[in-house]
Scaffold this motif. Structure first.
Motif, short mmCIF file in Angstrom:
data_model
loop_
_atom_site.label_atom_id
_atom_site.label_comp_id
_atom_site.label_asym_id
_atom_site.label_seq_id
_atom_site.Cartn_x
_atom_site.Cartn_y
_atom_site.Cartn_z
N TYR A 43 0.80 -1.23 0.00
CA TYR A 43 0.00 0.00 0.00
C TYR A 43 0.84 1.28 0.00
CZ TYR A 43 -4.04 -2.96 1.05
OH TYR A 43 -5.03 -3.91 1.01
N GLY A 44 2.16 1.13 0.01
CA GLY A 44 3.01 2.31 0.05
C GLY A 44 2.89 3.06 1.37
N LEU A 45 2.71 2.32 2.45
CA LEU A 45 2.55 2.92 3.77
C LEU A 45 3.90 3.07 4.47
CD1 LEU A 45 -0.53 0.77 4.91
CD2 LEU A 45 -0.57 3.11 4.00
N ARG A 46 3.88 3.78 5.58
CA ARG A 46 5.08 3.91 6.41
C ARG A 46 4.73 3.56 7.86
NH1 ARG A 46 8.02 9.52 4.24
NH2 ARG A 46 8.41 8.79 2.10
N LEU A 47 4.17 2.40 8.03
CA LEU A 47 3.83 1.93 9.37
C LEU A 47 5.11 1.51 10.08
CD1 LEU A 47 0.79 -0.35 8.40
CD2 LEU A 47 0.77 2.09 8.97
N GLU A 48 5.38 2.09 11.24
CA GLU A 48 6.63 1.81 11.94
C GLU A 48 6.42 1.22 13.33
OE1 GLU A 48 8.80 5.44 12.04
OE2 GLU A 48 9.27 5.42 9.89
N SER A 49 5.23 1.37 13.88
CA SER A 49 4.98 0.93 15.25
C SER A 49 3.64 0.21 15.32
CB SER A 49 4.95 2.13 16.21
OG SER A 49 3.82 2.95 15.90
N TYR A 50 3.41 -0.43 16.47
CA TYR A 50 2.11 -1.08 16.62
C TYR A 50 0.98 -0.06 16.57
CZ TYR A 50 -1.81 -3.83 18.13
OH TYR A 50 -3.04 -4.44 18.16
N GLU A 51 1.18 1.10 17.16
CA GLU A 51 0.14 2.13 17.13
C GLU A 51 -0.19 2.53 15.70
OE1 GLU A 51 -2.83 4.53 18.46
OE2 GLU A 51 -1.69 3.04 19.59
N ASP A 52 0.83 2.61 14.83
CA ASP A 52 0.60 2.90 13.41
C ASP A 52 -0.25 1.80 12.77
OD1 ASP A 52 2.22 5.13 13.64
OD2 ASP A 52 3.98 4.15 12.75
N LEU A 53 0.13 0.54 13.04
CA LEU A 53 -0.58 -0.60 12.47
C LEU A 53 -2.03 -0.65 12.96
CD1 LEU A 53 -0.65 -3.24 10.85
CD2 LEU A 53 0.31 -4.40 12.87
N TYR A 54 -2.20 -0.45 14.26
CA TYR A 54 -3.55 -0.48 14.83
C TYR A 54 -4.42 0.61 14.22
CZ TYR A 54 -7.41 0.11 18.05
OH TYR A 54 -8.68 0.26 18.58
N ARG A 55 -3.88 1.82 14.13
CA ARG A 55 -4.66 2.93 13.59
C ARG A 55 -5.10 2.64 12.16
NH1 ARG A 55 -7.99 5.60 15.73
NH2 ARG A 55 -6.58 5.53 17.52
N TRP A 56 -4.20 2.09 11.34
CA TRP A 56 -4.56 1.74 9.96
C TRP A 56 -5.64 0.66 9.94
CZ3 TRP A 56 -4.24 -2.76 6.98
CH2 TRP A 56 -4.50 -2.59 5.61
N SER A 57 -5.56 -0.30 10.88
CA SER A 57 -6.50 -1.41 10.88
C SER A 57 -7.93 -0.98 11.17
CB SER A 57 -6.06 -2.48 11.91
OG SER A 57 -6.39 -2.11 13.24
N ILE A 58 -8.11 0.13 11.89
CA ILE A 58 -9.47 0.60 12.15
C ILE A 58 -9.86 1.77 11.25
CG2 ILE A 58 -9.47 -0.23 14.53
CD1 ILE A 58 -9.00 2.63 15.47
N ASP A 59 -8.88 2.40 10.60
CA ASP A 59 -9.19 3.45 9.64
C ASP A 59 -9.68 2.87 8.31
OD1 ASP A 59 -8.60 5.47 11.38
OD2 ASP A 59 -6.59 5.85 10.58
N ASP A 60 -9.20 1.66 7.99
CA ASP A 60 -9.59 1.01 6.73
C ASP A 60 -9.90 -0.45 7.03
OD1 ASP A 60 -9.96 0.10 4.16
OD2 ASP A 60 -8.11 0.96 3.34
N ILE A 61 -11.07 -0.69 7.65
CA ILE A 61 -11.35 -2.05 8.13
C ILE A 61 -11.51 -3.04 6.98
CG2 ILE A 61 -12.31 -1.31 10.35
CD1 ILE A 61 -15.09 -1.81 9.22
N ALA A 62 -12.02 -2.59 5.83
CA ALA A 62 -12.20 -3.52 4.72
C ALA A 62 -10.85 -4.03 4.21
CB ALA A 62 -12.99 -2.85 3.59
N SER A 63 -9.90 -3.10 4.00
CA SER A 63 -8.58 -3.51 3.53
C SER A 63 -7.87 -4.36 4.59
CB SER A 63 -7.73 -2.28 3.19
OG SER A 63 -8.28 -1.59 2.10
N PHE A 64 -8.01 -3.96 5.85
CA PHE A 64 -7.34 -4.71 6.91
C PHE A 64 -7.80 -6.16 6.94
CE2 PHE A 64 -7.75 -6.45 11.23
CZ PHE A 64 -6.39 -6.63 11.51
N TRP A 65 -9.13 -6.39 6.98
CA TRP A 65 -9.61 -7.77 7.09
C TRP A 65 -9.33 -8.57 5.83
CZ3 TRP A 65 -10.11 -9.76 11.58
CH2 TRP A 65 -10.51 -8.97 12.66
N ALA A 66 -9.27 -7.91 4.68
CA ALA A 66 -8.88 -8.60 3.44
C ALA A 66 -7.44 -9.10 3.55
CB ALA A 66 -9.03 -7.66 2.25
N GLU A 67 -6.56 -8.26 4.11
CA GLU A 67 -5.16 -8.66 4.25
C GLU A 67 -5.00 -9.77 5.29
OE1 GLU A 67 -2.88 -7.80 2.17
OE2 GLU A 67 -4.31 -6.49 1.15
N VAL A 68 -5.79 -9.73 6.36
CA VAL A 68 -5.74 -10.81 7.36
C VAL A 68 -6.19 -12.13 6.72
CG1 VAL A 68 -6.72 -11.67 9.53
CG2 VAL A 68 -6.06 -9.27 9.33
#
Length: 690
Positions: A45-70
């Motif tokens: 996705y061209g993201l710059r996730l560096e920490s768990y807080e970054d990952l968590y925030r993305w997972s609830i900001d884009d729940i459709a993409s997150f659950w697709a990736e899971v």
């Protein structure tokens, strides 16, 4: 992403800005599956996730993409791919249909884990009892499921029929559940230590077609026949088509004579299999919609009949795989034991670890037999267990007794242990400290929270953040949780509030089981969405810490104490007692009392004393003084009284709400889920005279 701070053992653990001690951090967070997942997201996705807080925030900001990736990363086997993960801007109620259009089978995903090369002769299950252990290979488990599924089909079990187990925690229970799931039938389990009334309160509501039972139960060195309980249960299930008895305790009587089954008959398990005829037919898996019902679990039923909570196949599967693979970093060949009964949601959570290629350890018996307080540590040593789950109560008992398995004279080898998980009630800060002094300091102590309602976790372990004393490490990925004030507004970190979830998640129940679909949905809405409309209200009272974003559990929302309008949870009082009064106070229950004639709420604390300890005025004043010093004057109990017993559910949870209602003069019907409900009469008598 982390620092190696395995220093609790030599007294050099660090303290965070908020004053909470750091007790653990992963030695190599970059090597975890969660870090691998994050790197894959950054690349895709061209993201710059560096920490768990970054990952968590993305997972609830884009729940459709997150659950697709899971779905892709954890490996979901489906005969037909989904058309849409979740509708955009879908409300949390009514529950949206996650992964619509897909077709899959839950049992297939557990028996044949996707993307993993598993030796079929390696152990899938290790059964452990007080008298020994035995191994069931993947090939043997698949064969057991195949035979049981054929027998169920031959007895007319079809999709959406209910199949029940009045069973202990053993391999036959898992095989029967997976056999039912392979057909698309709905499984429900009740532990054999449950009373007949409590069993019927549950099963009469759902009308199972087949009931599996044990011939007997081995507990604390004694064999207990199941015959009389089974006879009474069968008498209450008029529509049952078949009963099946496992020879769970070898050598104990296999008696089926005199057991009358509604519209069918009682079979031994061998007879049940033979009745199917040809058992050579291959195991087939019904390919079903993602929201097809998989399990029925039950609310606690402490103040009335339990509610029948229906969970979906895909929602349960993907949530458990996310938690096992990402949050727990479980790898193929790891070995997990969760000390649980078949009633508790943690049994279902444990069994799902098969989908990660994990060997599951099914322990049926007392956690204190045959090696006393060392029984579980000895089992961990002997079976090379990597992930051990238990209740906070069990760990607090070891803490109070000062059990140190690694030290003289025990010298146990627990080097296999990677994690200890604790749930059921809040884990006290002092117990965090104890675990890291008594067990290998390299392990991840994961205090976790979730529940039957979601068959999974809201607060989860996490390999990318440290463990801080007294805190659940992190909010679970994809779970948009927060703390709300009574007005329904989010409160700042560091402020106590009600635990809510604001966005849809796939493991939401589909409904409450009912003969009327509209009534089931009505009960579902009333249970979770009336307090804060449009937001899931979980019923826990929590605080998100400012500096760590860890979660502190403060108790149940319906048990909140509110003297002079100040809200706090009972867990704060229990933590003080455990830390400073162990050896004198064995247990306690703390509730608020406000009758119609009272102008304010009084905090009432009941103490169950250790044998030989005295609950005198000196002890009471000492407790008041410590509570005032460590908490505040508002926390000080207005009444401290000795009691002889604490009412608890089968999972060991204190039944605070029933005691509170009794003290407030309310007329209540106490459900059969209260294991020792006879002790509530003492509280009634106390309330009438005080």
């Amino acid at each position: 992403m982390g620092e190696n701070i395995h220093q609790i053992a030599n007294g050099t653990a660090k303290v965070s800005k908020g004053g909470k001690r750091k007790l653990w951090a992963h030695p190599d967070p970059e090597a975890t599956r969660m870090a691998e997942f994050m790197r894959a997201l950054n690349q895709k996705y061209g993201l710059r996730l560096e920490s768990y807080e970054d990952l968590y925030r993305w997972s609830i900001d884009d729940i459709a993409s997150f659950w697709a990736e899971v779905w892709d990363f954890t490996g979901i086997t489906a005969s037909k791919q989904y058309e849409e993960v979740v509708p955009k801007s879908a409300p949390i109620f009514p529950r949206p249909d996650f992964f619509a259009g897909s077709r899959l089978n839950f049992a297939e995903n557990l028996l044949y884990p996707a993307n993993l090369k598993i030796d079929e002769n390696s152990p899938a299950i290790i059964e452990a009892t007080e008298s020994g252990s035995s191994t069931i290979t993947w090939a043997e488990l698949r064969s057991r499921v195949q035979e049981c599924a054929l027998a169920l089909r031959s007895h007319g079990v079809v999709e959406s029929d209910r199949v029940a187990g009045f069973l202990g925690n053993h391999a036959n229970a898992v095989a029967a559940m997976l056999a039912a799931a392979s057909i698309g039938a709905v499984w429900t389990g009740v532990s054999p230590d449950t009373g007949v009334t409590a069993v019927l309160e549950r099963l009469v509501q759902i009308q199972p077609k087949v009931l599996f039972v044990d011939n007997a139960v081995l507990y604390n060195g004694k064999t207990h026949s199941s015959y009389q309980k089974v006879k009474e249960i069968l008498a209450g299930l008029k529509d049952l088509k078949a009963g099946v008895m496992f020879e769970t305790v070898k050598g104990s009587e296999m008696k089926i004579e005199g057991l009358e089954v509604g519209e069918g008959r009682m079979w031994t398990y061998d007879e049940f299999l033979k009745s199917a005829g040809d058992l050579s037919a291959p195991l087939t898996f019904a390919q079903l919609p993602s929201s097809h019902p998989l399990y029925i679990l039950y609310s606690s039923g402490t103040t009335g009949a339990p509610k029948c909570i229906v969970h979906s196949a895909a929602g349960t599967l993907i949530q458990h795989k996310k938690e096992h693979i990402l949050h727990c970093d479980i790898r193929p060949g790891d070995r997990m034991l969760y000390f649980t009964t078949t009633t508790w949601m943690m049994w279902h959570w444990l069994v799902s670890a098969l989908s990660a290629g994990c060997t599951i350890i099914l322990y049926d018996g007392s956690p204190f037999h045959p090696h006393g307080d060392l029984s579980m540590p000895v089992l961990i040593q002997n079976l090379k267990i990597t992930h051990f789950g238990t209740s906070a109560k069990y760990l607090s008992i070891l803490e109070q007794k000062r059990i140190f398995p690694l030290q003289e004279p025990h010298n146990l080898d627990l080097s296999s242990l990677k994690a200890i998980y604790s749930t059921g009630s809040p884990l006290a800060p002092s117990t965090f400290e104890y675990v890291y002094s008594a067990f290998p300091p390299t392990l991840n102590l994961g205090s976790i929270t979730g529940g039957t309602d979601i068959i999974s976790l809201f607060g989860a372990p996490c390999p990318l953040v440290p463990v801080h004393s007294g805190e659940i490490q992190a909010s679970g990925l994809g779970m948009a949780i927060a703390a709300f004030s009574p007005s329904g507004a989010p409160v700042p970190d560091g402020t106590d509030g009600d635990l809510v979830c604001t966005l849809p998640f796939p493991c939401q129940p589909t409904t409450f089981f009912s003969s009327s679909p509209s009534l089931g949905q009505q009960k579902y809405r009333e249970a979770y969405f009336e307090t804060f409309p449009g937001v899931w209200h979980h019923g826990d009272f929590v605080r998100f810490e400012e500096t760590t974003r860890g979660i502190v559990m403060l108790g149940r929302s319906d048990g909140i104490l509110k003297p002079s309008g100040v809200r706090f949870g009972s867990a704060e009082i229990y933590n003080v007692l455990l830390r400073g009064f162990g050896g004198r106070v064995a247990d306690a229950i703390c509730v608020g009392r406000r009758r119609e004639t009272d102008s304010d709420e009084t905090v009432v604390l009941f103490l169950k004393m250790e044998e030989g300890a005295v609950c005198d005025e000196g002890l009471k004043e000492e407790i008041r003084s410590v509570v005032r010093k460590e908490l505040s004057a508002r926390h000080v109990p207005g009444v401290i009284e000795e009691c002889f017993e604490i009412p608890v559910t089968g999972n060991g949870k204190k039944v605070e709400i029933a005691v509170k209602q009794i003290l407030c003069g309310m007329k209540i019907k106490v459900g059969a889920s209260v294991m020792n409900k006879e002790c509530l009469e003492w509280y009634r008598e106390w309330a009438e005279t005080h």
